[in-house]
Design a protein around this motif. Structure first.
Motif, PDB file in Angstrom:
ATOM      1  N   GLU A 173      -7.980  73.112  39.163  1.00  0.00           N
ATOM      2  CA  GLU A 173      -6.541  73.358  38.980  1.00  0.00           C
ATOM      3  C   GLU A 173      -6.318  74.277  37.780  1.00  0.00           C
ATOM      4  O   GLU A 173      -5.500  75.212  37.843  1.00  0.00           O
ATOM      5  CB  GLU A 173      -5.799  72.030  38.760  1.00  0.00           C
ATOM      6  CG  GLU A 173      -4.330  72.239  38.401  1.00  0.00           C
ATOM      7  CD  GLU A 173      -3.573  70.942  38.092  1.00  0.00           C
ATOM      8  OE1 GLU A 173      -3.971  69.876  38.597  1.00  0.00           O
ATOM      9  OE2 GLU A 173      -2.579  71.020  37.342  1.00  0.00           O
ATOM     10  N   VAL A 189       1.628  71.986  41.771  1.00  0.00           N
ATOM     11  CA  VAL A 189       0.501  71.121  42.106  1.00  0.00           C
ATOM     12  C   VAL A 189       1.021  69.734  42.458  1.00  0.00           C
ATOM     13  O   VAL A 189       1.771  69.136  41.688  1.00  0.00           O
ATOM     14  CB  VAL A 189      -0.504  71.036  40.934  1.00  0.00           C
ATOM     15  CG1 VAL A 189      -1.649  70.095  41.284  1.00  0.00           C
ATOM     16  CG2 VAL A 189      -1.050  72.427  40.595  1.00  0.00           C
ATOM     17  N   ILE A 190       0.664  69.266  43.638  1.00  0.00           N
ATOM     18  CA  ILE A 190       1.039  67.918  44.072  1.00  0.00           C
ATOM     19  C   ILE A 190      -0.200  67.047  43.909  1.00  0.00           C
ATOM     20  O   ILE A 190      -1.244  67.332  44.488  1.00  0.00           O
ATOM     21  CB  ILE A 190       1.502  67.928  45.542  1.00  0.00           C
ATOM     22  CG1 ILE A 190       2.648  68.921  45.718  1.00  0.00           C
ATOM     23  CG2 ILE A 190       1.914  66.532  45.987  1.00  0.00           C
ATOM     24  CD1 ILE A 190       2.996  69.195  47.177  1.00  0.00           C
ATOM     25  N   ARG A 191      -0.054  65.988  43.106  1.00  0.00           N
ATOM     26  CA  ARG A 191      -1.254  65.288  42.661  1.00  0.00           C
ATOM     27  C   ARG A 191      -1.156  63.782  42.937  1.00  0.00           C
ATOM     28  O   ARG A 191      -0.062  63.213  42.912  1.00  0.00           O
ATOM     29  CB  ARG A 191      -1.390  65.511  41.153  1.00  0.00           C
ATOM     30  CG  ARG A 191      -2.758  65.208  40.551  1.00  0.00           C
ATOM     31  CD  ARG A 191      -2.782  65.443  39.051  1.00  0.00           C
ATOM     32  NE  ARG A 191      -2.541  66.836  38.669  1.00  0.00           N
ATOM     33  CZ  ARG A 191      -1.407  67.307  38.150  1.00  0.00           C
ATOM     34  NH1 ARG A 191      -0.383  66.507  37.920  1.00  0.00           N
ATOM     35  NH2 ARG A 191      -1.280  68.580  37.833  1.00  0.00           N
ATOM     36  N   ASP A 194       1.617  61.257  44.704  1.00  0.00           N
ATOM     37  CA  ASP A 194       2.648  62.176  45.213  1.00  0.00           C
ATOM     38  C   ASP A 194       2.225  62.797  46.540  1.00  0.00           C
ATOM     39  O   ASP A 194       3.065  63.222  47.338  1.00  0.00           O
ATOM     40  CB  ASP A 194       2.920  63.300  44.204  1.00  0.00           C
ATOM     41  CG  ASP A 194       3.761  62.814  43.032  1.00  0.00           C
ATOM     42  OD1 ASP A 194       4.264  61.666  43.103  1.00  0.00           O
ATOM     43  OD2 ASP A 194       3.896  63.569  42.055  1.00  0.00           O
ATOM     44  N   LEU A 195       0.925  62.863  46.760  1.00  0.00           N
ATOM     45  CA  LEU A 195       0.435  63.415  48.034  1.00  0.00           C
ATOM     46  C   LEU A 195       0.921  62.540  49.195  1.00  0.00           C
ATOM     47  O   LEU A 195       1.211  63.044  50.282  1.00  0.00           O
ATOM     48  CB  LEU A 195      -1.091  63.493  48.044  1.00  0.00           C
ATOM     49  CG  LEU A 195      -1.719  64.568  47.158  1.00  0.00           C
ATOM     50  CD1 LEU A 195      -3.214  64.326  47.004  1.00  0.00           C
ATOM     51  CD2 LEU A 195      -1.463  65.970  47.728  1.00  0.00           C
ATOM     52  N   HIS A 204      -5.056  62.982  50.481  1.00  0.00           N
ATOM     53  CA  HIS A 204      -5.112  61.785  49.647  1.00  0.00           C
ATOM     54  C   HIS A 204      -6.259  60.884  50.058  1.00  0.00           C
ATOM     55  O   HIS A 204      -7.038  60.415  49.216  1.00  0.00           O
ATOM     56  CB  HIS A 204      -3.780  61.029  49.732  1.00  0.00           C
ATOM     57  CG  HIS A 204      -3.728  59.851  48.805  1.00  0.00           C
ATOM     58  ND1 HIS A 204      -4.124  58.578  49.180  1.00  0.00           N
ATOM     59  CD2 HIS A 204      -3.342  59.747  47.496  1.00  0.00           C
ATOM     60  CE1 HIS A 204      -3.985  57.762  48.155  1.00  0.00           C
ATOM     61  NE2 HIS A 204      -3.506  58.439  47.122  1.00  0.00           N
ATOM     62  N   ARG A 215      -5.516  66.589  44.835  1.00  0.00           N
ATOM     63  CA  ARG A 215      -4.278  67.360  44.661  1.00  0.00           C
ATOM     64  C   ARG A 215      -4.238  68.538  45.628  1.00  0.00           C
ATOM     65  O   ARG A 215      -5.271  68.946  46.186  1.00  0.00           O
ATOM     66  CB  ARG A 215      -4.154  67.859  43.227  1.00  0.00           C
ATOM     67  CG  ARG A 215      -5.187  68.872  42.828  1.00  0.00           C
ATOM     68  CD  ARG A 215      -5.425  68.829  41.334  1.00  0.00           C
ATOM     69  NE  ARG A 215      -6.122  67.605  40.947  1.00  0.00           N
ATOM     70  CZ  ARG A 215      -6.282  67.184  39.702  1.00  0.00           C
ATOM     71  NH1 ARG A 215      -5.785  67.870  38.696  1.00  0.00           N
ATOM     72  NH2 ARG A 215      -6.935  66.065  39.425  1.00  0.00           N
TER      73      ARG A 215
END
Ligand code: BES
Ligand code: MN
Ligand code: ZN
Length: 467
Positions: A173, A189-191, A194-195, A204, A215
């Motif tokens: 990242e 960035v979706i981590r 949150d995924l 995930h 992520r």
């Protein structure tokens, strides 16, 4: 490290490129007779890779001859060595050199690019002697383009070579952020959990047992024009998961983010050249570690993908297609003009074509031909394999929509590609590269270790593909 040419103002020695003639080497007439005689006395024949240092009138170093072998016949397929000049780059003594002649039939830009490629060193963990010889970029070449291509290649190599201890999802990242900042791109960035909230269930599931949270990295470059989205597999380490790999198969799995490294490298090249401004360039990288822990996904689990189809996990080691599926689904939602995935996806690709040649999948005959020709012309060969419709049945298990690991093992690269294709359909054109991303033994211009694949094929095909 960064690719560099010699300062054109500084003094430099002449390097003559010499074809092996029918009976004697074709030493250019500008070479001093004394030096030419010296070369013949040394047994210089102009065979490929042969180097002969020449004396100056004062008895110092005056220049060098480098053998290119016989003149290639028209239409001849690539020779054995991809980068003819790279061997000279490695063998010449320290100092600045310039190309003193222009032999017929030599692709000068490619030769010079090979020199820059040979200059690469991975010296993060150990002091490694730099290549001593520098080349003055020939005036007629596009210096910035060569530097941009080499910088993309260096970046991809660095990312792949860095072991998972220093190149986990966090560091991948960070590398993506650095690239975005350097070129004024936006990054999201979706981590972690949150995924799940944002509906990336398979990214995930694969990454949740990793030491660092999974992520999805999403980079958008500023620009207007056709949409180009590049999706790269970012499995920072692939243990195989609960279907653990045996040691020999796991040994190189730090390179399982090679797809991500290649899309980042390609973006670096495009952005340095300002080419991103005439398109809407987007990068998507699912970054995970396929690890083993109590919360790891299991064989037999059935996952519901972002797009909807359910997937039976028949092997946790077929993780790449799972994380890519969710990323491709997202990419496809905005119907890009061109959607490309790059991934170290299957061992079957390596078995079929070996480390030098990456399988390319693309349903559009014209685009596939364009990419394949661009690759062959620019020392970045790829070879087309089919999205073979009749094998669709192989990825359809009994109790879910899709099977991530068909039993039987037939056509493993094709069934993996078919799996990915299920998550596209809106994009005007989809192309997938199943790359190896690794040079197993040093070759001229290609040191052992991380290797770019497909970047230059795509770069040179783009004007055509996006028009
Ligand atoms: N990352 C590997 C594929 C790989 C292995 C690429 C070796 C290059 C060299 C991938 O995640 C994988 O393990 N694929 C399996 C799929 C199988 C279980 C259906 C493979 O190819 O064996
Ligand atoms: Mn795997
Ligand atoms: Zn993998």
């Amino acid at each position: 490290m960064i690719p560099e040419f010699a300062d054109p103002e500084a003094p430099s020695l002449p390097l003559w490129l010499v074809r092996a003639g029918d009976s004697a080497p074709e030493i250019p007439s500008e070479v001093e007779p004394l030096a030419a005689n010296w070369a013949k006395a040394q047994g210089f024949s102009g065979k490929p890779g042969q180097l002969c240092l020449l004396p100056s009138a004062e008895g110092g170093l005056g220049g060098a001859l480098f053998g290119l072998g016989p003149q290639p016949k028209a239409g001849e397929t690539p020779g054995r060595e991809r980068f003819p000049l790279a061997r000279a780059a490695a063998a010449l003594p320290a100092g600045n050199w310039h190309l003193a002649n222009r032999p017929q039939g030599l692709d000068l830009a490619q030769a010079v690019l090979g020199w820059l490629f040979a200059q690469y060193r991975f010296d993060r963990y150990k002091r490694i002697e730099a290549q001593a010889a520098r080349l003055v970029c020939p005036q007629e070449l596009d210096r910035e383009r060569l530097i941009a291509m080499a910088a993309g290649e260096y970046l991809a190599r660095d990312l792949i070579n860095t072991p998972a201890s220093d190149m986990g999802p966090d560091e991948l990242e960070q590398a993506a952020r650095n690239l975005a900042i350097r070129h004024g791109a936006g990054i999201e960035v979706i981590r972690g959990d949150d995924l799940i909230a944002r509906n990336f269930p398979m990214i995930h599931a694969v990454g949740r047992a990793g030491a660092q949270p999974p992520r999805l990295i999403d980079i958008r470059f500023p620009g207007t024009g056709p949409r180009l989205t590049l999706v790269g597999k970012g499995v920072c380490f692939d243990t195989g998961g609960l279907d653990i790999k045996p040691p020999a198969s796991m040994a190189l799995m730090k390179k399982d983010m090679g797809g991500a490294a290649n899309v980042l490298g390609l973006a670096e090249t495009l952005a340095r050249l300002g080419l991103h401004r005439d398109m809407q360039l987007r990068l998507l990288i699912p970054a995970v570690e396929n690890g083993i822990s109590a919360n790891a996904f299991r064989p037999g689990d059935i996952l519901t993908s972002r797009k909807g189809p359910t997937v039976e996990v028949n092997n946790t080691d077929a993780e790449g297609r799972l994380v890519l599926a969710d990323a491709l689904a997202l990419a496809d939602e905005e119907a890009p003009d061109l959607l490309i995935s790059m991934a170290t996806l299957t061992g079957a690709a390596r078995v079929a074509l070996g480390p030098d040649l990456a399988p390319l999948f693309c349903d559009d005959d014209g685009s596939a031909a364009t990419i394949q020709h661009a690759g062959l012309a620019h020392a970045d060969p790829v070879w087309r394999l089919p999205f073979w419709e009749p094998y669709e049945a192989m990825i359809e298990p009994a109790i879910a929509d899709l099977d991530n690991a068909p039993s039987g093992g037939f056509a493993g690269a094709i069934t993996a590609a078919l799996f990915l294709r299920r998550f596209t359909g809106q994009a005007r054109c989809y192309a997938h590269f199943d790359i190896y991303g690794w040079q197993p033994a040093a070759a001229p211009g290609r040191p052992k270790g991380g290797a770019g694949q497909g970047m230059r094929a795509i770069l040179h095909a783009l004007p055509d593909l996006l028009s």
